[in-house]
Design an enzyme around this catalytic site. Structure first.
Site, PDB file in Angstrom:
ATOM      1  N   GLU A 238     -23.608 119.922   2.278  1.00  0.00           N
ATOM      2  CA  GLU A 238     -22.545 119.095   1.625  1.00  0.00           C
ATOM      3  C   GLU A 238     -23.414 118.120   0.770  1.00  0.00           C
ATOM      4  OE1 GLU A 238     -20.334 116.145   3.954  1.00  0.00           O
ATOM      5  OE2 GLU A 238     -18.952 115.749   2.356  1.00  0.00           O
ATOM      6  N   LYS A 369     -18.685 119.023  24.658  1.00  0.00           N
ATOM      7  CA  LYS A 369     -18.102 119.556  23.488  1.00  0.00           C
ATOM      8  C   LYS A 369     -16.434 119.512  23.242  1.00  0.00           C
ATOM      9  CE  LYS A 369     -22.137 122.665  23.883  1.00  0.00           C
ATOM     10  NZ  LYS A 369     -22.787 123.756  24.002  1.00  0.00           N
ATOM     11  N   ASP A 445     -27.865 120.975  20.118  1.00  0.00           N
ATOM     12  CA  ASP A 445     -26.827 121.652  20.183  1.00  0.00           C
ATOM     13  C   ASP A 445     -25.725 121.238  19.154  1.00  0.00           C
ATOM     14  OD1 ASP A 445     -24.424 122.970  21.054  1.00  0.00           O
ATOM     15  OD2 ASP A 445     -24.962 123.361  23.040  1.00  0.00           O
ATOM     16  N   HIS A 543     -19.013 112.574  -5.738  1.00  0.00           N
ATOM     17  CA  HIS A 543     -19.039 114.241  -5.224  1.00  0.00           C
ATOM     18  C   HIS A 543     -19.167 115.158  -6.100  1.00  0.00           C
ATOM     19  CE1 HIS A 543     -19.229 114.203  -0.812  1.00  0.00           C
ATOM     20  NE2 HIS A 543     -19.381 112.849  -0.944  1.00  0.00           N
TER      21      HIS A 543
HETATM   22  C1  LIG Z   1     -24.223 109.331  -4.862  1.00  0.00           C
HETATM   23  C2  LIG Z   1     -24.497 107.910  -4.661  1.00  0.00           C
HETATM   24  C3  LIG Z   1     -25.234 107.243  -3.632  1.00  0.00           C
HETATM   25  C4  LIG Z   1     -24.626 107.206  -5.976  1.00  0.00           C
HETATM   26  O1  LIG Z   1     -24.743 105.914  -6.114  1.00  0.00           O
HETATM   27  P1  LIG Z   1     -25.473 104.941  -7.154  1.00  0.00           P
HETATM   28  O2  LIG Z   1     -25.195 103.875  -6.596  1.00  0.00           O
HETATM   29  O3  LIG Z   1     -24.667 105.311  -8.448  1.00  0.00           O
HETATM   30  O4  LIG Z   1     -26.792 105.473  -7.460  1.00  0.00           O
HETATM   31  P2  LIG Z   1     -27.957 104.674  -8.275  1.00  0.00           P
HETATM   32  O5  LIG Z   1     -28.440 105.883  -9.226  1.00  0.00           O
HETATM   33  O6  LIG Z   1     -27.686 103.553  -8.548  1.00  0.00           O
HETATM   34  O7  LIG Z   1     -29.257 104.777  -7.212  1.00  0.00           O
HETATM   35  C5  LIG Z   1     -28.927 103.824  -6.025  1.00  0.00           C
HETATM   36  C6  LIG Z   1     -29.765 104.453  -4.750  1.00  0.00           C
HETATM   37  O8  LIG Z   1     -29.190 105.783  -4.240  1.00  0.00           O
HETATM   38  C7  LIG Z   1     -30.192 106.730  -3.896  1.00  0.00           C
HETATM   39  N1  LIG Z   1     -29.736 107.854  -4.693  1.00  0.00           N
HETATM   40  C8  LIG Z   1     -28.997 108.026  -5.874  1.00  0.00           C
HETATM   41  N2  LIG Z   1     -28.975 109.389  -6.181  1.00  0.00           N
HETATM   42  C9  LIG Z   1     -29.842 110.108  -5.454  1.00  0.00           C
HETATM   43  C10 LIG Z   1     -30.232 111.316  -5.227  1.00  0.00           C
HETATM   44  N3  LIG Z   1     -29.596 112.369  -6.198  1.00  0.00           N
HETATM   45  N4  LIG Z   1     -30.865 111.730  -4.362  1.00  0.00           N
HETATM   46  C11 LIG Z   1     -31.375 110.889  -3.257  1.00  0.00           C
HETATM   47  N5  LIG Z   1     -30.976 109.362  -3.449  1.00  0.00           N
HETATM   48  C12 LIG Z   1     -30.318 109.142  -4.371  1.00  0.00           C
HETATM   49  C13 LIG Z   1     -31.468 105.949  -4.177  1.00  0.00           C
HETATM   50  O9  LIG Z   1     -31.729 105.560  -2.905  1.00  0.00           O
HETATM   51  C14 LIG Z   1     -31.228 105.101  -5.153  1.00  0.00           C
HETATM   52  O10 LIG Z   1     -32.029 104.014  -5.165  1.00  0.00           O
HETATM   53  P3  LIG Z   1     -33.364 103.993  -6.035  1.00  0.00           P
HETATM   54  O11 LIG Z   1     -34.348 104.981  -5.108  1.00  0.00           O
HETATM   55  O12 LIG Z   1     -33.324 104.780  -7.398  1.00  0.00           O
HETATM   56  O13 LIG Z   1     -34.142 102.957  -6.039  1.00  0.00           O
HETATM   57  C15 LIG Z   1     -23.005 107.027  -4.367  1.00  0.00           C
HETATM   58  O14 LIG Z   1     -21.984 107.356  -5.077  1.00  0.00           O
HETATM   59  C16 LIG Z   1     -22.658 107.489  -3.029  1.00  0.00           C
HETATM   60  O15 LIG Z   1     -22.974 107.095  -2.194  1.00  0.00           O
HETATM   61  N6  LIG Z   1     -21.526 108.065  -2.897  1.00  0.00           N
HETATM   62  C17 LIG Z   1     -20.829 108.270  -1.579  1.00  0.00           C
HETATM   63  C18 LIG Z   1     -21.142 109.689  -1.114  1.00  0.00           C
HETATM   64  C19 LIG Z   1     -21.068 110.013   0.439  1.00  0.00           C
HETATM   65  O16 LIG Z   1     -21.304 109.186   1.026  1.00  0.00           O
HETATM   66  N7  LIG Z   1     -20.798 111.204   0.892  1.00  0.00           N
HETATM   67  C20 LIG Z   1     -20.517 111.201   2.124  1.00  0.00           C
HETATM   68  C21 LIG Z   1     -19.585 112.635   2.459  1.00  0.00           C
HETATM   69  S1  LIG Z   1     -17.917 112.023   2.264  1.00  0.00           S
HETATM   70  C22 LIG Z   1     -16.878 113.034   3.648  1.00  0.00           C
HETATM   71  O17 LIG Z   1     -17.391 114.032   3.882  1.00  0.00           O
HETATM   72  C23 LIG Z   1     -16.319 112.189   4.521  1.00  0.00           C
HETATM   73  C24 LIG Z   1     -15.134 111.478   4.251  1.00  0.00           C
HETATM   74  C25 LIG Z   1     -15.025 110.793   2.995  1.00  0.00           C
HETATM   75  O18 LIG Z   1     -14.058 112.422   3.971  1.00  0.00           O
HETATM   76  C26 LIG Z   1     -14.888 110.455   5.262  1.00  0.00           C
HETATM   77  C27 LIG Z   1     -13.598 109.641   5.185  1.00  0.00           C
HETATM   78  O19 LIG Z   1     -12.505 110.139   5.528  1.00  0.00           O
HETATM   79  O20 LIG Z   1     -14.047 108.337   4.886  1.00  0.00           O
HETATM   80  N1  LIG Z   2     -25.746 124.759  31.046  1.00  0.00           N
HETATM   81  C1  LIG Z   2     -24.594 124.461  30.245  1.00  0.00           C
HETATM   82  O1  LIG Z   2     -23.449 124.281  30.766  1.00  0.00           O
HETATM   83  C2  LIG Z   2     -24.795 124.117  28.981  1.00  0.00           C
HETATM   84  C3  LIG Z   2     -25.999 124.204  28.333  1.00  0.00           C
HETATM   85  N2  LIG Z   2     -26.238 123.926  26.977  1.00  0.00           N
HETATM   86  C4  LIG Z   2     -27.525 124.481  26.320  1.00  0.00           C
HETATM   87  O2  LIG Z   2     -28.460 123.689  27.035  1.00  0.00           O
HETATM   88  C5  LIG Z   2     -29.733 123.935  26.549  1.00  0.00           C
HETATM   89  C6  LIG Z   2     -30.366 122.468  26.621  1.00  0.00           C
HETATM   90  O3  LIG Z   2     -30.356 122.252  28.216  1.00  0.00           O
HETATM   91  P1  LIG Z   2     -31.392 121.378  28.593  1.00  0.00           P
HETATM   92  O4  LIG Z   2     -31.361 120.814  30.369  1.00  0.00           O
HETATM   93  O5  LIG Z   2     -31.486 120.053  27.999  1.00  0.00           O
HETATM   94  O6  LIG Z   2     -32.792 121.892  28.275  1.00  0.00           O
HETATM   95  P2  LIG Z   2     -33.611 123.183  29.144  1.00  0.00           P
HETATM   96  O7  LIG Z   2     -32.754 124.097  29.949  1.00  0.00           O
HETATM   97  O8  LIG Z   2     -34.478 123.666  28.322  1.00  0.00           O
HETATM   98  O9  LIG Z   2     -34.504 122.260  30.458  1.00  0.00           O
HETATM   99  C7  LIG Z   2     -35.359 121.325  30.203  1.00  0.00           C
HETATM  100  C8  LIG Z   2     -36.636 121.906  30.624  1.00  0.00           C
HETATM  101  O10 LIG Z   2     -37.688 121.222  30.165  1.00  0.00           O
HETATM  102  C9  LIG Z   2     -38.681 120.817  31.286  1.00  0.00           C
HETATM  103  N3  LIG Z   2     -39.132 119.444  30.762  1.00  0.00           N
HETATM  104  C10 LIG Z   2     -40.580 119.502  30.522  1.00  0.00           C
HETATM  105  N4  LIG Z   2     -40.972 118.256  30.128  1.00  0.00           N
HETATM  106  C11 LIG Z   2     -39.663 117.566  30.180  1.00  0.00           C
HETATM  107  C12 LIG Z   2     -39.341 116.107  29.755  1.00  0.00           C
HETATM  108  N5  LIG Z   2     -40.128 115.463  29.309  1.00  0.00           N
HETATM  109  N6  LIG Z   2     -38.279 115.896  30.086  1.00  0.00           N
HETATM  110  C13 LIG Z   2     -37.240 116.865  30.352  1.00  0.00           C
HETATM  111  N7  LIG Z   2     -37.322 117.912  30.752  1.00  0.00           N
HETATM  112  C14 LIG Z   2     -38.774 118.404  30.387  1.00  0.00           C
HETATM  113  C15 LIG Z   2     -37.544 120.777  32.352  1.00  0.00           C
HETATM  114  O11 LIG Z   2     -38.228 120.540  33.620  1.00  0.00           O
HETATM  115  P3  LIG Z   2     -37.539 121.031  35.005  1.00  0.00           P
HETATM  116  O12 LIG Z   2     -37.524 122.421  35.165  1.00  0.00           O
HETATM  117  O13 LIG Z   2     -38.495 120.340  36.016  1.00  0.00           O
HETATM  118  O14 LIG Z   2     -36.359 120.097  34.931  1.00  0.00           O
HETATM  119  C16 LIG Z   2     -36.783 121.919  32.185  1.00  0.00           C
HETATM  120  O15 LIG Z   2     -37.479 122.922  32.755  1.00  0.00           O
HETATM  121  C17 LIG Z   2     -29.180 123.817  25.026  1.00  0.00           C
HETATM  122  O16 LIG Z   2     -29.884 125.209  24.654  1.00  0.00           O
HETATM  123  C18 LIG Z   2     -27.963 123.911  25.058  1.00  0.00           C
HETATM  124  O17 LIG Z   2     -27.376 124.349  24.110  1.00  0.00           O
HETATM  125  C19 LIG Z   2     -25.291 123.179  26.439  1.00  0.00           C
HETATM  126  C20 LIG Z   2     -24.246 122.840  27.055  1.00  0.00           C
HETATM  127  C21 LIG Z   2     -23.775 123.399  28.235  1.00  0.00           C
END
Ligand SMILES: CC(C)(COP(=O)([O-])OP(=O)([O-])OC[C@H]1O[C@@H](n2cnc3c(N)ncnc32)[C@H](O)[C@@H]1OP(=O)([O-])[O-])[C@@H](O)C(=O)NCCC(=O)NCCSC(=O)C[C@@](C)(O)CC(=O)[O-]
Ligand SMILES: NC(=O)C1=CN([C@@H]2O[C@H](COP(=O)(O)OP(=O)(O)OC[C@H]3O[C@@H](n4cnc5c(N)ncnc54)[C@H](OP(=O)(O)O)[C@@H]3O)[C@@H](O)[C@H]2O)C=CC1
Length: 648
Positions: A238, A369, A445, A543
């Site tokens: 996006e 989920k 996940d 956008h």
């Molecule tokens: C696009 C901007 C940032 C422009 O914003 P601007 O203020 O015109 O940008 P600018 O050129 O003045 O720059 C300001 C700063 O923005 C950053 N910046 C600026 N351009 C870039 C770039 N190309 N790449 C990386 N960083 C950038 C950068 O940090 C920059 O600072 P500087 O470094 O220049 O001092 C602004 O218009 C904006 O944030 N728009 C909103 C877009 C957005 O948030 N989209 C998210 C998805 S929307 C969606 O999917 C969800 C929705 C909307 O449906 C949810 C809902 O229902 O609400």
């Molecule tokens: N089973 C299910 O119903 C579901 C599974 N998943 C999937 O499960 C997976 C993740 O499961 P998750 O249990 O997180 O991971 P893992 O199944 O990989 O288990 C973690 C493993 O890491 C070991 N381990 C080593 N160091 C650490 C530490 N510092 N902290 C914690 N564990 C450590 C654990 O040891 P030890 O054996 O001693 O515990 C364990 O064997 C993902 O792939 C996800 O997509 C997602 C949703 C549902």
């Protein structure tokens, strides 16, 4: 699937085995074949070289949806033949496992051997089968011969890697088979599969692999959080998302963000059933006793070095009882661990309540989920809060809006709007955007974005005169880990490393909790920027600039509206000025049409360059009341947004 008590206990011992983390996950086709295919195939799952059994299991053979029921024989009398062969099978299994582990590396010479003999006439299926059975790893069969064995169901298509002892070759053969099923391999051409470390995938992350999808990763930051600096990887397609989050980070670069994890606990909520509601109530009351909780905890905790049961919550629905197990899981997200612990604890509960039926280890009371109020209210995974102060000058200069506009919009949109939409945990603008992008980059996940994105964003005027902005994001259910799941894959692991949270922390759990705080703080940055863009009316414009590609869109008519500066001119002609040498000149066919006080320019948008310049010239060089030709140069982006307009 109904599991007999005997089967159940056998499965339990398998789960408790120290080798459980590395079970044999492969159905042994040779075993099936050596029985002449007459007897029911045996699903072997060897632990310590023994064959364990459970209820009926379904598996797929070949690339077709061909399901065969495989009964894991359990009773010694049930299959004498099976019992007789189990020793040799275990031996073959362990040999294969060894070869598989040792030899399944990238660039195996097997691939080359096969390519070199692939021009020879394929041998008969029978001949190939004999060779296949003889060889521990199939080195001397060509791809075509292996495909013939898959077609005849002598090798399951999902076990190709093991059959050929070379992961990349296995994937490549599966693609060939799929290509045949699709009628052409054309659609697979863009899906890469080479030079990938498949050893990390097998038995852990994906099955029936045909390649991998590269997703671009951008970086947002520096993010100043709790007096440290982070650079946050975001995998997304996006456009505008990273730019926006980056702007949020920039706006917070002076004052920074503060955060806390206020609760930590992954959950599993099984459903069990009793003969009556009274018995279900007895169990609920039993679980509330501290002594009994200790029994449950002891059984739960012994399944892991890290998972520790913290709490049990239960809910009655008639004769059903839903029990929500809440546990800390170290640095892992914890779903596998909590499921394993829950199973062990439920077995212990059954020793007291013999009449309890385990309907399902997951009864949706977890809730995993799916959207649900319980996670929003009780929390799941890490519950995090982040806050920041944004000075008014920053709001004005970087965010191009005002504190009052932001506060007002936040109430109208994120609070009132979400309330009237009946939202559940969605009191924010786009937390899911940031959560998902970081999840994909760091191997979380991705399906857990639904619960992890629960967030309430609050904005208030701040300071003596209320000139500055206080913004906070509260996220009660961030489900993340820095070990396990997809976090082990090289690219994802690298993204975790970037933020200093890869793998286990010295104090287990610290890495995962820091990752949750980084996610919440980045969400805050994203919220700030998007809300500012909405308040300033910049959303669509930004956008269209960053988030619309012309590369896969057929050339279409481009409509450009430019103010006509000289309204007295009757006619106007348009000259296209090339942006630079590289411009392909496809705008040369532009024509102009008179449309009252505006000139509507229509042309084919064949160029993907972001900016194109147009020069509007008075055609006759003279107009009523004017003696010299006027010229207007309009610079606009590819979508027709004027970026500059100069009149000479
Ligand atoms: C696009 C901007 C940032 C422009 O914003 P601007 O203020 O015109 O940008 P600018 O050129 O003045 O720059 C300001 C700063 O923005 C950053 N910046 C600026 N351009 C870039 C770039 N190309 N790449 C990386 N960083 C950038 C950068 O940090 C920059 O600072 P500087 O470094 O220049 O001092 C602004 O218009 C904006 O944030 N728009 C909103 C877009 C957005 O948030 N989209 C998210 C998805 S929307 C969606 O999917 C969800 C929705 C909307 O449906 C949810 C809902 O229902 O609400
Ligand atoms: N089973 C299910 O119903 C579901 C599974 N998943 C999937 O499960 C997976 C993740 O499961 P998750 O249990 O997180 O991971 P893992 O199944 O990989 O288990 C973690 C493993 O890491 C070991 N381990 C080593 N160091 C650490 C530490 N510092 N902290 C914690 N564990 C450590 C654990 O040891 P030890 O054996 O001693 O515990 C364990 O064997 C993902 O792939 C996800 O997509 C997602 C949703 C549902």
């Amino acid at each position: 699937m109904e599991v007999s008590e005997e089967c159940h206990s056998s499965f339990q011992s398998l789960e408790g085995s120290p080798q459980d983390g590395n079970p044999d996950r492969f159905f042994d086709a040779r075993e099936y074949e050596s029985s002449g295919g007459e007897e029911e195939p045996t699903c072997s799952r060897s632990v310590n070289n023994t064959v364990s059994a459970s209820g009926p299991v379904k598996f797929t053979v070949g690339d077709e949806k061909d399901y065969t029921t495989c009964h894991r024989h359990h009773h010694s009398g049930a299959a004498t033949k099976d019992h007789k062969s189990s020793k040799s099978r275990a031996k073959v299994d362990s040999e294969l496992e060894e070869i598989f582990t040792k030899k399944m590396h990238l660039g195996s010479p097997f691939h080359l051997v096969n390519s070199s003999i692939s021009n020879e006439k394929p041998r008969s299926v029978q001949e190939c089968l004999e060779i296949y059975r003889k060889e521990a790893v199939t080195k001397s069969l060509t791809d075509e011969e292996i495909i013939s064995l898959v077609k005849e169901k002598h090798i399951p298509a999902y076990q190709l890697e093991k059959a050929v002892g070379d992961m990349e070759r296995g994937v490549s053969i599966r693609r060939k088979i799929l290509g045949t099923s699709l009628g052409s391999d054309e659609s697979l051409k863009g899906l890469p599969f080479e030079n990938y470390d498949y050893s990390k995938i097998y038995g852990a992350c994906c099955e029936n692999v045909i390649g991998f999808v590269p997703v671009p990763v951008g970086v947002a930051g520096p993010l100043k959080l709790d007096n440290s600096i982070y650079h946050v990887p975001m995998a997304t397609t996006e456009g505008c998302l990273v730019a926006s989050t980056n702007r949020g980070c920039r706006a917070l670069s002076d004052t920074g963000i503060s955060s806390r994890v206020v609760a930590d606990g992954m959950t599993r909520g099984p459903v069990v059933r009793f003969p009556s509601a009274i018995r279900a109530s007895d169990a609920k009351i039993w679980l509330q006793d501290a002594k009994n909780f200790s029994i449950m905890k002891e059984n739960f905790d012994k399944t892991s070095r890290f998972a520790r049961l913290q709490k049990l919550q239960s809910q009655i629905a008639g004769r059903h009882l839903f029990i929500r197990f809440v546990a800390t899981t170290g640095d892992a997200m914890g779903m596998n661990m909590v499921s394993k612990g829950t199973e062990a604890a439920l077995n212990a509960l059954q020793e007291t309540f013999h009449d309890m039926e385990i309907l399902s280890l997951s009864g949706n009371y977890c809730t995993d989920k799916k959207s649900s109020a319980i996670n929003w209210i009780e929390g799941r995974g890490k519950s995090v809060v982040a806050e920041a102060i944004v000075p008014s000058r920053t709001v004005k200069n970087i965010l191009k809006t005002s504190v009052s506009a932001l506060v007002e919009l936040n109430i109208a949109k994120n609070l009132v709007g979400s309330a009237i939409a009946g939202s559940n945990g969605g009191f924010n603008a786009h937390a899911a955007n940031i959560v998902t992008a970081i999840f994909i980059a760091t191997g979380q996940d991705p399906a857990q974005n639904i619960v992890s994105s629960n967030c309430i964003t609050l904005m208030e005027p701040y300071g003596e005169n209320g000139e500055d902005l206080h913004i906070s994001c509260t996220m009660p259910s961030v489900e993340v880990g820095t070990v396990g799941g997809g976090t082990v894959l090289p690219a994802q692991s690298s993204c975790l490393e970037m933020m200093g949270v890869r793998g286990s922390a010295e104090n287990p759990g610290e890495n995962a909790r820091l990752l949750a705080r980084i996610i919440c703080a980045t969400v805050l940055a994203g919220e700030l920027s998007l809300m500012a863009a909405l308040a300033a009316g910049h959303l669509v414009r930004s956008h269209l600039r960053h988030n619309r590609s012309s590369t896969n869109v057929a050339p279409e008519s481009l409509s450009v509206f430019a103010e006509k500066h000289d309204t007295s001119t009757e006619e106007a002609s348009v000259h296209v000025q090339k942006c630079n040498e590289e411009d392909d000149g496809s705008f040369a066919s532009l024509i102009s049409r008179k449309d009252s006080k505006r000139e509507r320019l229509v042309g084919a948008a064949g160029s993907s360059r972001p900016t194109v310049s147009f020069k509007l010239t008075n055609s006759s060089g003279s107009s009523r009341g004017r003696s010299s030709p006027s010229e207007t140069v309009v610079k606009m982006d590819i979508l027709g947004f004027p970026t500059e307009c100069k009149q000479s």
